[in-house]
Motif scaffolding. Structure first.
Motif, PDB file in Angstrom:
ATOM      1  N   PRO A  29      33.269  10.613 -26.351  1.00  0.00           N
ATOM      2  CA  PRO A  29      34.440   9.760 -26.499  1.00  0.00           C
ATOM      3  C   PRO A  29      34.163   8.524 -27.326  1.00  0.00           C
ATOM      4  N   ILE A  30      35.250   7.911 -27.823  1.00  0.00           N
ATOM      5  CA  ILE A  30      35.126   6.660 -28.559  1.00  0.00           C
ATOM      6  C   ILE A  30      34.575   5.572 -27.648  1.00  0.00           C
ATOM      7  N   SER A  31      35.028   5.538 -26.405  1.00  0.00           N
ATOM      8  CA  SER A  31      34.518   4.584 -25.426  1.00  0.00           C
ATOM      9  C   SER A  31      34.164   5.330 -24.154  1.00  0.00           C
ATOM     10  N   ASN A  32      33.465   4.638 -23.258  1.00  0.00           N
ATOM     11  CA  ASN A  32      33.050   5.242 -21.992  1.00  0.00           C
ATOM     12  C   ASN A  32      34.052   4.929 -20.885  1.00  0.00           C
ATOM     13  N   THR A  33      35.243   4.509 -21.278  1.00  0.00           N
ATOM     14  CA  THR A  33      36.272   4.123 -20.317  1.00  0.00           C
ATOM     15  C   THR A  33      37.351   5.201 -20.237  1.00  0.00           C
ATOM     16  N   VAL A  34      37.652   5.624 -19.023  1.00  0.00           N
ATOM     17  CA  VAL A  34      38.684   6.641 -18.813  1.00  0.00           C
ATOM     18  C   VAL A  34      39.656   6.136 -17.753  1.00  0.00           C
ATOM     19  N   CYS A  35      40.843   6.743 -17.739  1.00  0.00           N
ATOM     20  CA  CYS A  35      41.877   6.351 -16.775  1.00  0.00           C
ATOM     21  C   CYS A  35      42.202   7.522 -15.864  1.00  0.00           C
TER      22      CYS A  35
ATOM     23  N   TYR B 277      30.960   6.591 -15.985  1.00  0.00           N
ATOM     24  CA  TYR B 277      32.124   6.114 -16.728  1.00  0.00           C
ATOM     25  C   TYR B 277      32.649   4.803 -16.151  1.00  0.00           C
ATOM     26  N   ILE B 278      33.303   4.022 -16.997  1.00  0.00           N
ATOM     27  CA  ILE B 278      34.137   2.913 -16.556  1.00  0.00           C
ATOM     28  C   ILE B 278      35.510   3.509 -16.275  1.00  0.00           C
ATOM     29  N   VAL B 279      36.071   3.220 -15.116  1.00  0.00           N
ATOM     30  CA  VAL B 279      37.297   3.900 -14.698  1.00  0.00           C
ATOM     31  C   VAL B 279      38.418   2.901 -14.445  1.00  0.00           C
ATOM     32  N   HIS B 280      39.544   3.135 -15.104  1.00  0.00           N
ATOM     33  CA  HIS B 280      40.785   2.444 -14.786  1.00  0.00           C
ATOM     34  C   HIS B 280      41.541   3.315 -13.786  1.00  0.00           C
ATOM     35  N   ALA B 281      41.593   2.877 -12.539  1.00  0.00           N
ATOM     36  CA  ALA B 281      42.274   3.633 -11.491  1.00  0.00           C
ATOM     37  C   ALA B 281      43.689   3.091 -11.343  1.00  0.00           C
ATOM     38  N   ALA B 282      44.671   3.903 -11.728  1.00  0.00           N
ATOM     39  CA  ALA B 282      46.070   3.482 -11.713  1.00  0.00           C
ATOM     40  C   ALA B 282      46.761   4.018 -10.467  1.00  0.00           C
ATOM     41  N   VAL B 283      47.358   3.118  -9.699  1.00  0.00           N
ATOM     42  CA  VAL B 283      48.095   3.502  -8.502  1.00  0.00           C
ATOM     43  C   VAL B 283      49.525   2.983  -8.615  1.00  0.00           C
ATOM     44  N   GLN B 284      50.421   3.569  -7.846  1.00  0.00           N
ATOM     45  CA  GLN B 284      51.790   3.095  -7.827  1.00  0.00           C
ATOM     46  C   GLN B 284      51.827   1.657  -7.325  1.00  0.00           C
ATOM     47  N   PRO B 285      52.799   0.845  -7.781  1.00  0.00           N
ATOM     48  CA  PRO B 285      52.896  -0.542  -7.309  1.00  0.00           C
ATOM     49  C   PRO B 285      52.868  -0.612  -5.783  1.00  0.00           C
ATOM     50  N   HIS B 286      51.980  -1.460  -5.275  1.00  0.00           N
ATOM     51  CA  HIS B 286      51.809  -1.644  -3.834  1.00  0.00           C
ATOM     52  C   HIS B 286      51.261  -0.379  -3.164  1.00  0.00           C
ATOM     53  N   GLY B 287      50.596   0.459  -3.952  1.00  0.00           N
ATOM     54  CA  GLY B 287      50.026   1.687  -3.410  1.00  0.00           C
ATOM     55  C   GLY B 287      48.726   1.451  -2.660  1.00  0.00           C
ATOM     56  N   GLU B 288      48.221   2.505  -2.057  1.00  0.00           N
ATOM     57  CA  GLU B 288      47.005   2.446  -1.247  1.00  0.00           C
ATOM     58  C   GLU B 288      45.774   2.316  -2.136  1.00  0.00           C
ATOM     59  N   VAL B 289      44.981   1.259  -1.926  1.00  0.00           N
ATOM     60  CA  VAL B 289      43.763   1.062  -2.722  1.00  0.00           C
ATOM     61  C   VAL B 289      42.514   0.934  -1.858  1.00  0.00           C
TER      62      VAL B 289
ATOM     63  N   VAL C 188      47.479  -0.133 -18.646  1.00  0.00           N
ATOM     64  CA  VAL C 188      46.423   0.595 -17.931  1.00  0.00           C
ATOM     65  C   VAL C 188      45.562   1.399 -18.904  1.00  0.00           C
ATOM     66  N   LEU C 189      46.186   1.963 -19.938  1.00  0.00           N
ATOM     67  CA  LEU C 189      45.471   2.840 -20.877  1.00  0.00           C
ATOM     68  C   LEU C 189      44.679   2.078 -21.933  1.00  0.00           C
ATOM     69  N   LYS C 190      44.915   0.800 -22.067  1.00  0.00           N
ATOM     70  CA  LYS C 190      44.279   0.023 -23.119  1.00  0.00           C
ATOM     71  C   LYS C 190      42.750   0.133 -23.041  1.00  0.00           C
ATOM     72  N   GLY C 191      42.125   0.557 -24.131  1.00  0.00           N
ATOM     73  CA  GLY C 191      40.675   0.675 -24.197  1.00  0.00           C
ATOM     74  C   GLY C 191      40.115   1.980 -23.657  1.00  0.00           C
ATOM     75  N   CYS C 192      40.986   2.881 -23.169  1.00  0.00           N
ATOM     76  CA  CYS C 192      40.515   4.140 -22.587  1.00  0.00           C
ATOM     77  C   CYS C 192      40.410   5.238 -23.646  1.00  0.00           C
ATOM     78  N   SER C 193      39.432   6.104 -23.482  1.00  0.00           N
ATOM     79  CA  SER C 193      39.264   7.245 -24.390  1.00  0.00           C
ATOM     80  C   SER C 193      39.919   8.500 -23.853  1.00  0.00           C
ATOM     81  N   ALA C 194      40.272   8.505 -22.568  1.00  0.00           N
ATOM     82  CA  ALA C 194      40.849   9.709 -21.965  1.00  0.00           C
ATOM     83  C   ALA C 194      41.700   9.336 -20.766  1.00  0.00           C
ATOM     84  N   LEU C 195      42.615  10.239 -20.438  1.00  0.00           N
ATOM     85  CA  LEU C 195      43.461  10.077 -19.261  1.00  0.00           C
ATOM     86  C   LEU C 195      43.410  11.343 -18.419  1.00  0.00           C
ATOM     87  N   PHE C 196      43.183  11.168 -17.109  1.00  0.00           N
ATOM     88  CA  PHE C 196      43.367  12.235 -16.126  1.00  0.00           C
ATOM     89  C   PHE C 196      44.692  11.931 -15.432  1.00  0.00           C
TER      90      PHE C 196
END
Length: 308
Positions: free
Chosen positions: A8-14, A35-47, A78-86
């Motif tokens: 990947p271009i970067s080691n950051t994924v979402c 990997y560096i991970v951006h974990a996206a949850v629904q607003p006020h979701g369980e973290v 959330v996707l800013k700087g990410c090389s991939a999305l799951f």
């Protein structure tokens, strides 16, 4: 030819949505793999489950975001700087069950997310989690010798019999594919069977379970296998299209009884209800494409943390 690893271009994924069992498990596995991970949850979701996933080193690589999939700018952030999305759709908290209105909700979410990916220059790959339900349903399914990822559920049939989960997943995946091809996004899908993690009798996949069983297409998947399949299709650059993902076929009386006990642990299961003919039903679904990929991936990644 040996499969090439994805660079990947970067080691950051979402990972989106990261709050469910699949999402949180993917976050954990990706952190383990560096990997560096951006974990996206629904607003006020369980973290809480996400915050306890990793060691001290992993915590520095985990960033948790509130992300509204109906807010385009929220997705871009959330996707800013990410090389991939799951991408894995979870029902909104105010809409806890699949019904006819869920279809539009899931399709709009998939469209928004793929459109956002097209605007992020660093995104190289999207792993889109879909369902085996997008493959199974049509009028003449009993006449087909074998189903695989080349097949699609008939949307008219799904509407007719109110198979809202199958209809929602089918139209959302088709919408994602149309946008990916139009925008030049590299995308693969994992079409998973019934996930046995946190399973209950109310799971929308189970509508039509008796028919799936009789047709030899009732398939389930373990959480670890599903996560490993996601990692495999992401890291191998040769992957393409759709991958039907399951590791169990419920086509024998004993396997049907086992599933029934998971769904209704406190209720007595009548064995004879599954044993009228006391025989194994012919399996009419295959995941040969995924098996071949896994075999090749394993043979060239023996030193990696993959247990497929």
């Amino acid at each position: 030819m040996a499969p090439a690893s994805f660079i990947p271009i970067s080691n950051t994924v979402c990972v989106m949505d990261a709050s469910g069992s699949l999402g949180s498990s993917l976050v954990n596995r990706l952190l383990q793999r560096g990997y560096i991970v951006h974990a996206a949850v629904q607003p006020h979701g369980e973290v809480k489950g996400l915050e306890g996933l990793s060691d001290d080193d992993g915590k520095e690589r985990l960033k948790i975001f509130d992300c509204d999939v109906f807010d385009y700018h929220s997705i871009l952030d959330v996707l800013k700087g990410c090389s991939a999305l799951f991408y894995n759709f979870e029902l909104p908290f105010d809409q806890p069950v699949y019904d006819e209105y869920t279809v539009d909700t899931e399709v709009r979410a998939a469209h928004n997310v793929l459109e956002a990916c097209a605007q992020i220059d660093t995104i190289d790959k999207v792993v889109f989690t879909s369902s085996a339900a997008t493959i199974l349903w049509r009028e003449n399914r009993q006449m087909m010798s074998e189903l695989d990822e080349r097949h699609w559920s008939d949307v008219g049939y799904c509407r007719k019999f109110k198979l809202w989960h199958a209809l929602s997943k089918t139209l959302a995946e088709k919408s994602a594919w149309a946008l990916a091809m139009d925008r030049g996004i590299s995308m693969v899908t994992i079409n998973g069977g019934l996930l046995v993690s946190d399973l209950s009798i109310r799971h929308p996949y189970l509508k039509g379970a008796a028919e799936m069983y009789q047709d030899g297409v009732l398939v389930t998947v373990d959480l670890n296998f599903l996560v490993d399949a996601h990692i495999c299709v992401f890291e191998d650059i040769s992957t393409y299209g759709r991958y039907l993902c399951f590791n169990h076929v419920v086509n024998r009386p004993e396997s049907a009884i086992k599933l029934a006990k998971i769904l209704l642990p406190s209720a007595p299961v009548q064995a004879q209800s599954f044993q009228e003919d006391d025989k194994t039903i012919q399996q009419r679904i295959t995941n040969k494409k995924l098996k071949k990929l896994i075999m090749e991936f394993e043979s060239h990644h023996d030193d990696q943390d993959i247990n497929l």
